[in-house]
Enzyme design. Structure first.
Site, PDB file in Angstrom:
ATOM      1  N   HIS A 168       8.222  93.292 -13.900  1.00  0.00           N
ATOM      2  CA  HIS A 168       7.884  92.750 -14.528  1.00  0.00           C
ATOM      3  C   HIS A 168       8.217  91.647 -13.861  1.00  0.00           C
ATOM      4  CE1 HIS A 168       8.623  95.056 -18.503  1.00  0.00           C
ATOM      5  NE2 HIS A 168       6.879  94.691 -18.240  1.00  0.00           N
ATOM      6  N   CYS A 264      15.629  89.237 -20.330  1.00  0.00           N
ATOM      7  CA  CYS A 264      14.681  91.257 -20.717  1.00  0.00           C
ATOM      8  C   CYS A 264      14.830  90.713 -22.178  1.00  0.00           C
ATOM      9  CB  CYS A 264      14.931  92.073 -20.315  1.00  0.00           C
ATOM     10  SG  CYS A 264      14.222  92.065 -18.649  1.00  0.00           S
TER      11      CYS A 264
HETATM   12  N1  ARG Z   1      12.556  99.495 -20.232  1.00  0.00           N
HETATM   13  C1  ARG Z   1      11.856  98.629 -20.017  1.00  0.00           C
HETATM   14  C2  ARG Z   1       9.767  98.884 -20.003  1.00  0.00           C
HETATM   15  O1  ARG Z   1      10.058  99.391 -18.557  1.00  0.00           O
HETATM   16  C3  ARG Z   1      12.038  97.664 -19.959  1.00  0.00           C
HETATM   17  C4  ARG Z   1      11.889  96.615 -20.385  1.00  0.00           C
HETATM   18  C5  ARG Z   1      12.589  95.104 -19.666  1.00  0.00           C
HETATM   19  N2  ARG Z   1      11.796  93.782 -19.743  1.00  0.00           N
HETATM   20  C6  ARG Z   1      11.474  93.139 -18.554  1.00  0.00           C
HETATM   21  N3  ARG Z   1      10.802  91.715 -19.868  1.00  0.00           N
HETATM   22  N4  ARG Z   1      11.654  93.206 -17.928  1.00  0.00           N
HETATM   23  O2  ARG Z   1       9.486  98.389 -19.869  1.00  0.00           O
END
Ligand code: ARG
Length: 702
Positions: A168, A264
């Site tokens: 991300h 996050c």
């Molecule tokens: N386990 C979640 C996923 O893989 C973590 C999300 C993390 N969020 C972020 N905005 N980076 O989607």
């Protein structure tokens, strides 16, 4: 407290690492402690709540990643683009977030199904509100950026994520107050890094190193001049403080196990509205079609891969799968790229794979008249080995003298136009050169179902090239040589001196004597050592019978050169009875033309060696013309040179003990090329044996 700033969080009541959808989750299933997670989340909550307002969305059983509210959607003013999760594991969160946004009175935009976009996890506003940085490559599809730009009326700058750990954008990129940017450059491709550098001046860029990146230092919450994060090195803290930020660390290790941290776990719901709305995204799209044995040949996979590797994204609009092995397939693919430059690069490669524009979108090739001899416009189209056609005044015409690394010149005007491949240096004032990628198509045979060369050569990838495999190739090559000789075909051999050093000279001489070779190309050295062997029995001073160095042998090759210089040329040495055997003797005797291209390291050189490189290239190109097969024997330089001049459709066999050389030649993506990693002397001896067998084979009586 700054009451105008608000965040959305979600308590970790049902938090758990339950599945693996990013590399951080691997090995962590059911390994997080809920108690500690709750404690850490509370710590973050309080840190933020003392500086801004925090709203809460109700956690839902069965959706353990709902704590990561950054992925709920992207908010700007009272508009929201709701997330479309890539993984089914998170798609169930969407209705709950939607409900919350609607309850706040926001206008909610929903993307088409199958167009993933993971909200503020992949879309970060410049803190001055000037534009939106949006990530793609793992969770979010590039095409969603264009819609986001349009709906929110903001300029979107697309960044291509390259490192799976930073899947991300908010895991490796964090815009800060006053135009600062905290980020981890290696997470992005070169094009994206350039874009970042264009928009953010050097003194505002805070590039972090890997140790900080992997503890999620970029996954920070920025509230005015405070930066809240899991952890940071002293160096980073020092840097941030020096430019006026307060750094607050609050441990979030339990959430790292799921691939998230401070940023996050929050969604900023009050984002500054952009003063003058624009809806630009710089994203350009084009639709192409491909036909042929798309699956058998791996052609679609390659096309789609190169779109993604090139920083673009695709959408398969139509795919008609041929039903039988013999039927062909066709595909219609929409390709998007974050800018024209990348689009051009991607298109160039797609054209080589045979991609064409939709019939109603075909255009004429763009022609530019050159104004300086030997110099093309910067966006000239560079030619490949594949048969190519260009569209001039609505007609497709075939390019003549097809070769790699040339430019296409169209002359004269209008109806009777002729297209030709020319080298840059041969361009003349007034030549009209094809630029860009419109109106160009490469013609691939629709019946071609051969695999991509990478796979063809994978036997070497395993590190062992089995002897049987070499034998099989020798059998095929022998068969082909016989067929071509009997049908009056043309075989060109490109050979290096190793042929002589490894004892292959006698075999090559025999191939020439027996009419299997119609042209020979090489450097000064192969001729020198062949002649040295013929005159003195050594190659580079090594006795070819004993395999040991001969006293005084180091000057043998110079003596050979000297002898030929005395005679005037190789042919004259043969005529004068001085040279009586060997590869070049046979060439002269059987009027097989040869070209020797000089290089900086040549001794002598022999009188026959062409030291004017441009002339040598022209000689090579002339001799290669009309070849049905090219045998490349242990010479990287000359083989690659020859390969570049050879159009597709000519069989190429490349023999070298060094796999890298063979792979390099196979790189031309030629379907007809075969690579053999083996000792060239051995190869030639096997080949001659096999040809013997073929000639002696009794006719079968039924
Ligand atoms: N386990 C979640 C996923 O893989 C973590 C999300 C993390 N969020 C972020 N905005 N980076 O989607």
């Amino acid at each position: 407290m700054t009451s105008s700033i608000r965040f959305l969080m979600c308590s970790p009541h049902y938090y758990e690492v339950d599945y693996v959808i990013n590399p951080w989750m691997e090995g962590n299933i059911h390994r997080s402690s809920l108690e500690r997670a709750q404690e850490q989340w509370q710590g973050l909550y309080e840190t933020i709540a003392s500086r801004a307002e925090v709203d809460l969305v109700k956690p839902q059983p069965g959706w353990p990643d709902m704590v990561f509210t950054a992925n709920a959607g992207l908010i700007l003013g009272n508009q929201v683009v709701l997330s479309r999760f890539l993984h089914p594991e998170r798609q169930g969160e969407e209705p709950f977030f939607k409900e919350w946004f609607e309850a706040q009175g926001h206008t909610v935009y929903t993307l088409p199904a199958d167009l993933p976009f993971e909200g503020a996890g992949d879309a970060l506003l410049d803190r001055e509100g000037r534009w939106l940085w949006a990530g793609y490559g793992f969770r979010t599809e590039l095409d969603s950026h264009a819609l986001v730009a349009q709906w929110l009326g903001i300029e979107v700058l697309s960044l291509h994520l390259m490192d799976e750990r930073f899947y991300h954008l908010d895991t490796c990129f964090c815009p800060l107050t006053d135009g600062y940017l905290l980020y981890y450059p290696p997470a992005f491709d070169a094009y994206s890094n350039r874009l970042i550098e264009l928009r953010v001046p050097a003194e505002k860029r805070i590039a972090i190193d890997e140790p900080d990146a992997v503890t999620f230092a970029c996954n920070a919450v920025n509230i005015n001049h405070t930066v809240i994060m899991n952890q940071a090195s002293d160096g980073l803290k020092g840097h941030l403080r020096a430019v006026g930020f307060e750094v607050v660390e609050t441990p979030l290790t339990e959430f790292l196990k799921a691939g998230g941290a401070a940023k996050c776990l929050t969604l900023r719901v009050t984002e500054p509205l952009h003063p003058e709305p624009t809806g630009e995204s710089g994203i350009v799209s084009r639709t192409i079609t491909m036909k042929g044995h798309l699956l058998d040949s791996g052609l679609v996979n390659r096309a789609l891969d190169l779109v993604v590797e090139g920083g673009g994204s695709f959408q398969v609009l139509k795919f008609d799968l041929g039903e039988q092995r013999q039927s062909t397939s066709s595909a219609e693919i929409r390709v998007s790229a974050p800018g024209q430059e990348l689009m051009d690069e991607i298109m160039a490669q797609l054209i080589n794979l045979g991609a064409v524009a939709l019939p109603d979108q075909e255009q004429d090739a763009r022609l530019v008249t050159i104004t300086q001899a030997g110099v093309a416009p910067d966006d000239f189209y560079s030619s490949t080995i594949y048969p190519t056609e260009v569209r001039v005044a609505g007609e497709w015409i075939r390019v003549q003298n097809q070769r790699m690394d040339g430019v296409v010149v169209v002359s004269p005007a209008a109806s009777a136009a002729v297209a030709d491949c020319k080298l840059l240096r041969d361009l003349q004032l007034g030549d009209r050169v094809v630029v860009g990628y419109d109106g160009i198509r490469s013609v691939r045979s629709a019946t071609d179902r051969s695999r991509a060369p990478q796979e063809e050569f994978s036997f070497m990838g395993s590190g062992v090239s089995s002897e049987r495999r070499v034998e099989l190739i020798v059998e095929q090559v022998a068969w082909e040589l016989r067929r071509l000789r009997d049908q009056g075909g043309k075989v060109t051999v490109v050979a290096g001196p190793v042929v002589i050093h490894t004892g292959g000279g006698a075999h090559l001489a025999r191939l020439i004597r027996e009419g299997y070779v119609q042209a020979l190309l090489g450097g000064n050295a192969i001729a020198v050592h062949d002649i040295e062997q013929a005159l003195l029995g050594t190659s580079l001073g090594v006795d070819m019978k004993q395999g040991t160095s001969v006293r005084g042998g180091h000057r043998h090759h110079l003596r050979a050169i000297n002898t030929i210089r005395r005679c005037g040329s190789i042919a004259q040495a043969v005529d004068q009875g001085v040279l009586t055997k060997g590869v070049f003797y046979e060439c002269v005797r059987h009027t097989v033309p040869f070209a020797l291209a000089g290089s900086i390291r040549d001794d002598g050189p022999l009188p026959d060696t062409q030291m004017d490189l441009l002339r040598a290239q022209a000689d090579y190109s002339r001799l290669i013309q009309g070849s049905d097969m090219i045998l490349m024997l242990s010479t990287m330089l000359h083989a690659i040179g020859a390969g570049n001049m050879t159009p597709a459709g000519v069989k190429m066999v490349c023999v070298d003990i060094n796999p890298a050389v063979v792979t390099k030649l196979a790189d031309r993506g030629s379907l007809e090329s075969m690579g053999v990693v083996t000792d060239v002397g051995l190869f030639l001896s096997l080949l001659v044996n096999q040809l013997n067998l073929l000639t002696q084979r009794p006719t079968v009586v039924s």
